[in-house]
Design an enzyme around this catalytic site. Structure first.
Site, PDB file in Angstrom:
ATOM      1  N   CYS A 155      18.503  20.882 -41.405  1.00 33.33           N
ATOM      2  CA  CYS A 155      18.469  20.142 -40.137  1.00 33.33           C
ATOM      3  C   CYS A 155      19.903  19.890 -39.624  1.00 33.33           C
ATOM      4  O   CYS A 155      20.677  20.836 -39.486  1.00 33.33           O
ATOM      5  CB  CYS A 155      17.685  18.851 -40.328  1.00 33.33           C
ATOM      6  SG  CYS A 155      17.365  17.979 -38.805  1.00 33.33           S
ATOM      7  N   ASP A 310       7.532  23.317 -36.058  1.00 34.41           N
ATOM      8  CA  ASP A 310       8.589  22.294 -36.062  1.00 34.41           C
ATOM      9  C   ASP A 310       8.769  21.716 -34.655  1.00 34.41           C
ATOM     10  O   ASP A 310       8.973  22.465 -33.699  1.00 34.41           O
ATOM     11  CB  ASP A 310       9.909  22.949 -36.534  1.00 34.41           C
ATOM     12  CG  ASP A 310      10.967  21.941 -36.887  1.00 34.41           C
ATOM     13  OD1 ASP A 310      10.833  20.778 -36.459  1.00 34.41           O
ATOM     14  OD2 ASP A 310      11.927  22.291 -37.602  1.00 34.41           O
ATOM     15  N   HIS A 339       8.625  20.732 -39.556  1.00 36.68           N
ATOM     16  CA  HIS A 339      10.039  20.536 -39.871  1.00 36.68           C
ATOM     17  C   HIS A 339      10.264  20.325 -41.369  1.00 36.68           C
ATOM     18  O   HIS A 339      11.167  20.899 -41.960  1.00 36.68           O
ATOM     19  CB  HIS A 339      10.565  19.333 -39.092  1.00 36.68           C
ATOM     20  CG  HIS A 339      12.043  19.159 -39.179  1.00 36.68           C
ATOM     21  ND1 HIS A 339      12.925  20.034 -38.605  1.00 36.68           N
ATOM     22  CD2 HIS A 339      12.793  18.208 -39.783  1.00 36.68           C
ATOM     23  CE1 HIS A 339      14.167  19.629 -38.841  1.00 36.68           C
ATOM     24  NE2 HIS A 339      14.114  18.525 -39.558  1.00 36.68           N
TER      25      HIS A 339
END
Lengths: 371, 221
Positions: A155, A310, A339
């Site tokens: 991320c 996601d 995600h």
């Protein structure tokens, strides 16, 4: 489906008995559900054996130890985001990226940011890149006795790794792995609507809050899918209990999902203004301590992994790295997960982890015993 | 009653209300999730939230300013004060860390240099190294040899002097004996001091004599 709904019996008495049993089962399930939510202890996480290699402020650089012989000289440094905690990468035995990589013979390190407090409110991305990531990479290379390293950025950790990679030449970054890392912020989904709204001013937020409270960050993340996050999570738990399935994994996941950390105000300001609103990263306009982050300078081999469902880092946001980064060896893979699904759950364990390990194995130097 | 119910032989079928509710709920949850998600992605929602957020932030800023002023006069430390101390600790830690980093770098450089030296030395052939060393040391060795010869010559000379001194002292003794036996003849020629006396004089030089002015009226004269 029809059979599940219908109750069939010889007599009405038996039907009544079945209904009574279901009622009792539901009562027990509900009682257990309340018990899990209110009283059950939180499961232990981050259990892979490790040693502390370096610490700075609240951040810690861990070196993972394993029983498996080391096969690769090139070490792996995992860099996590500034939201929630990094133990998601070493969640539970059998469901841990760290554990998997160690078992595959890699020398694995993790940069854990720790929990930011009021005194950290002025930390910016420049601080994170120059004072935390760069020294960590140096230490990792030195400890691993390797001139090069591999970085896995999850991320926002991937975005920060990109900034590091564009600014620092040594130790050589050999491989760069993105796990749902946003690079291009052109169309960021729901965040695009929220963060580019006229009334949304990150300066005002950072000015008033200074240290962005964890509740604020948590609210922002949960509101992306409010029904699923505020209601669905708990109804799913009830369903799991009612169907007599184990709740351990739900508990582990819920522990991580609710374990938030404060966000330094200066970094928050940069993140919204420069990345989401300005999309400066792909425009090569990000300046850190006077130095420009130029993505073409990154020559490392690239593996970009995305989750098709996601809604935090959309697949195209990560895929853009293939266009903007300067290396030649670039791989892009999609998985039918959200995600978190790239590091959590069965898809992660059975598909994502082996993919990362095999891709890195092909691109890492072997470890020779005499070394 | 059970018996009465059993008597009804026809199979009975009915909907399980629990399971029906469960199926309806979970099948609708997804639809509800999608609907709510759609509503939160609109600009209207974002503007509404921003309005609330900005109002709250204005209030918070005012509140913080008021509290900040109050805490300045208060005898208690505020979170800013605590943070200031923490910042000092962190900066101290950073200094130590940078020192440690420098130390490690220096140590590494020293290790590298040492390794390089030992590598070079180990690569040098031993005979060559010995030759070079002997060449460097040759003048010094020659000087030492010469010095040694001179010292040994000097030793021989000292031995000779010593033996001749012994001879002289013996002959003096003999002469002295003869003198005691016979009256000494008048000295026709003043003999000089013996070698032994000369050496003794050198070792213990006589204190300088102070010349007194000659006086004719001295009673001892």
């Amino acid at each position: 489906m029809k059979d599940d709904i219908l109750v069939q019996a010889d007599t009405a008495f038996h039907i009544g008995e079945t209904l009574a049993q279901t009622n009792e089962h539901w009562l027990h399930s509900t009682a257990r559900w309340i018990e899990v939510l209110a009283y059950d202890h939180k499961p232990a996480t981050g259990l892979s054996p490790k040693e502390l290699l370096w610490r700075k402020n609240k951040s810690k650089l861990y070196h993972y130890l394993g029983n498996t012989d080391r096969k690769y000289r090139t070490p792996i440094l995992l860099i996590y985001a500034l939201i929630n905690k990094s133990y998601v990468l070493d969640l539970a035995p059998g469901f841990s990226l760290v554990e998997y990589l160690v078992k595959e013979g890699f020398d694995v390190y993790l940069l854990d940011w720790g929990e930011f407090e009021w005194e950290d409110r002025d930390l910016s991305y420049a601080d994170f890149v120059y004072d935390y990531i760069a020294p960590s990479v140096k230490r990792v290379a030195r400890n691993a006795q390797s001139p090069d390293v591999s970085i896995i950025g999850y991320c926002m950790g991937g975005t920060m790794s990109t900034m590091y990679a564009a600014l620092f030449d040594k130790p050589v970054l050999k491989n760069l792995v993105y796990l749902a890392a946003p690079i291009d912020f052109t169309n960021a989904g729901v965040y695009d609507v929220w963060l580019k709204a006229q009334g949304y001013d990150p300066d005002r937020i950072a000015d008033a809050l200074e240290l962005i409270p964890k509740g604020f960050i948590d609210w922002g993340t949960r509101m992306l899918n409010p029904m699923a996050n505020y209601v669905g999570t708990y109804t799913r738990l009830w369903k799991t209990i009612e169907e007599d399935k184990p709740v351990y994994f739900w508990k582990v996941l819920n522990k991580w999902a609710t374990d938030n950390i404060n966000f330094p105000g200066a970094a928050y300001r940069d993140w919204i203004r420069d990345f989401y609103q300005g999309n400066k990263l792909v425009k090569n306009q990000v300046l850190l301590r006077g130095r420009r982050v130029q993505l073409q300078r990154i020559k490392a081999n690239l593996l970009a992994l995305v989750g098709l469902r996601d809604h935090i880092a959309l697949p195209h946001q990560t895929a853009a790295a293939l266009t903007y980064l300067g290396g030649h060896d670039k791989t892009y893979l999609e998985f039918a997960v959200g995600h978190g699904g790239l590091v959590l759950g069965e898809t992660a364990r059975d598909k994502v982890f082996p993919t990362i390990a095999s891709w890195l194995a092909e691109r890492s130097d072997p470890w020779l015993e005499e070394e | 009653m059970e018996e009465e119910l059993k008597k009804e032989s026809q199979p009975v079928t009915m909907i399980n209300p629990y399971k029906l509710w469960k199926i309806i709920y979970f099948s609708n949850e997804d639809a509800l999730t999608a609907a709510i998600r759609k509503s939160v992605t609109t600009g209207e929602f974002a503007n509404g939230i921003d309005l609330i957020l900005n109002t709250y932030l204005q209030y918070l800023k005012m509140h913080n300013e008021f509290l900040g002023r109050y805490m300045e006069d208060s005898p208690f430390s505020s979170k800013r004060d605590v943070a200031r101390v923490a910042e000092l600790v962190i900066s101290l830690e950073n200094k130590i860390d940078s020192l440690e980093g420098q130390f490690e770098v220096n140590l590494e450089e020293i290790e590298k240099t040492t390794d390089l030296i030992s590598e070079r030395l180990s690569n040098q052939p031993e005979t060559l190294f010995a030759k070079e060393l002997s060449q460097i040391l040759a003048p010094a060795i020659a000087a030492v040899d010469d010095l040694g010869k001179r010292v040994s010559d000097l030793e021989i000379l000292i031995k000779r002097i010593d033996s001749s001194l012994n001879d002289i002292s013996k002959s003096i003794k003999v002469e002295a004996k003869k003198k005691t036996e016979k009256p000494s003849p008048p000295k026709t020629q003043e003999t000089g001091p013996t070698l032994k006396e000369m050496l003794a004089k050198r070792e213990n030089p006589p204190s300088p004599k102070v010349q007194k002015p000659k006086s004719t009226s001295s009673p001892n004269e």
